[in-house]
Every structure is written in C-alpha cells, then in structure tokens.
Design a protein around this motif. Structure first.
Motif, short mmCIF file in Angstrom:
data_model
loop_
_atom_site.label_atom_id
_atom_site.label_comp_id
_atom_site.label_asym_id
_atom_site.label_seq_id
_atom_site.Cartn_x
_atom_site.Cartn_y
_atom_site.Cartn_z
N GLU A 97 0.84 -1.21 0.00
CA GLU A 97 0.00 0.00 0.00
C GLU A 97 0.87 1.25 0.00
OE1 GLU A 97 -3.25 0.56 -0.21
OE2 GLU A 97 -3.98 -1.49 -0.10
N TYR A 98 1.94 1.23 0.78
CA TYR A 98 2.85 2.38 0.83
C TYR A 98 3.52 2.60 -0.52
CZ TYR A 98 6.97 5.17 1.70
OH TYR A 98 7.94 6.12 1.62
N ILE A 99 4.07 1.52 -1.12
CA ILE A 99 4.73 1.63 -2.42
C ILE A 99 3.74 2.10 -3.48
CG2 ILE A 99 5.92 0.34 -4.24
CD1 ILE A 99 7.64 0.85 -1.73
N LEU A 100 2.51 1.58 -3.44
CA LEU A 100 1.47 2.02 -4.37
C LEU A 100 1.23 3.52 -4.21
CD1 LEU A 100 -0.74 1.33 -6.46
CD2 LEU A 100 -2.26 0.91 -4.52
N GLY A 101 1.18 4.02 -3.00
CA GLY A 101 0.98 5.45 -2.75
C GLY A 101 2.11 6.29 -3.31
N VAL A 102 3.35 5.84 -3.11
CA VAL A 102 4.51 6.57 -3.64
C VAL A 102 4.46 6.60 -5.17
CG1 VAL A 102 7.03 6.57 -3.85
CG2 VAL A 102 5.97 6.10 -1.63
N LEU A 103 4.20 5.45 -5.78
CA LEU A 103 4.15 5.40 -7.24
C LEU A 103 2.98 6.20 -7.80
CD1 LEU A 103 5.09 1.65 -7.75
CD2 LEU A 103 6.49 3.65 -8.34
N THR A 104 1.86 6.20 -7.11
CA THR A 104 0.71 6.99 -7.55
C THR A 104 1.04 8.48 -7.51
OG1 THR A 104 -0.83 5.29 -6.79
CG2 THR A 104 -1.71 7.51 -7.04
#
Length: 129
Positions: A97-104
C-alpha cells in the motif's frame, strides 16, 4: 541480528520499455535499477535495485504482441545478506500500500496491488475461492 520479513508487490500495464520503466520507477522510489541476474526469472530480462535493505525487482511479461501493453511486476523483499525471521508466528510486513501510494504520487500510470487470485495465476497455481 535477525530482521522481520518485509515485502511488496505492485503491477502496471504500460507500453513503455523495461529501461523506461526502470527509469520511471527509480525516480519515484529514489533508487537506481541495473540489469539483474536474478535466478527467479530464468532467462527473462530483469532490472534490480537496492534501497533501505530491500532488493527491488522490476520485470515484465514477455508474452506481449506488437502494440499491446506489457504487464510489469515490481516486487521487493529483504536483501539476501539480511537474516530474516521465519518463525510461523511472526507476521510478514507488507508495504505494498505504501509503495502504491509513492508510485501513484510520483509516477504516471495506473499501478495496482495484485489480488490473491492474480498472484496464484502468475505462479502457475490453481485458485479456488
């Protein structure tokens, strides 16, 4: 010293090349991808980076027809030189979820977290609800 298991997995469909995706993801995650000889992917072209004690792998589905989007796999886990805790009672820390947030926030494209069914199918396993 042993460390907790930390991992993540996210995916995206894009027309960009693996090198272009490596540059985009590297910029977003502030790491530098280089060609990898990771045994997990046989002869497939794979990029790898390290950051914060994690080994980060970027690969693509090579079964793509001309003009179609590639499916890119971005995965991270502890670097091999860190001894992880594998006790059955010890929970794995999933930072997808954190990595998804950064990439988003820092990359264009529609990144997503694969569900259990998709993970099973990618691994060649059957899936039943």
């Amino acid at each position: 010293m042993t460390y907790p298991q930390i991992s993540f997995q996210v995916r995206i469909y894009e027309r960009a090349s693996l090198a272009e995706m490596g540059a985009r993801v590297g910029k977003a995650l502030q790491c530098n991808f280089t060609p990898s000889d990771a045994k997990l992917f046989d002869e497939d072209e794979v990029l790898e980076a390290t950051s914060l004690g994690l080994s980060i792998i970027l690969s693509q589905d090579i079964e793509v027809h001309e003009g179609e989007n590639h499916k890119y796999y971005l995965m991270g886990s502890l670097k091999g030189d860190l001894e992880a805790m594998w006790d059955i009672e010890y929970q794995i820390i999933n930072i997808s979820e954190y990595i998804l947030g950064v990439l988003t926030k820092y990359d264009k494209g529609k990144w997503y977290i694969p569900d259990l069914k998709e993970l099973h199918l990618e691994a060649g396993l059957s899936f039943s609800n």
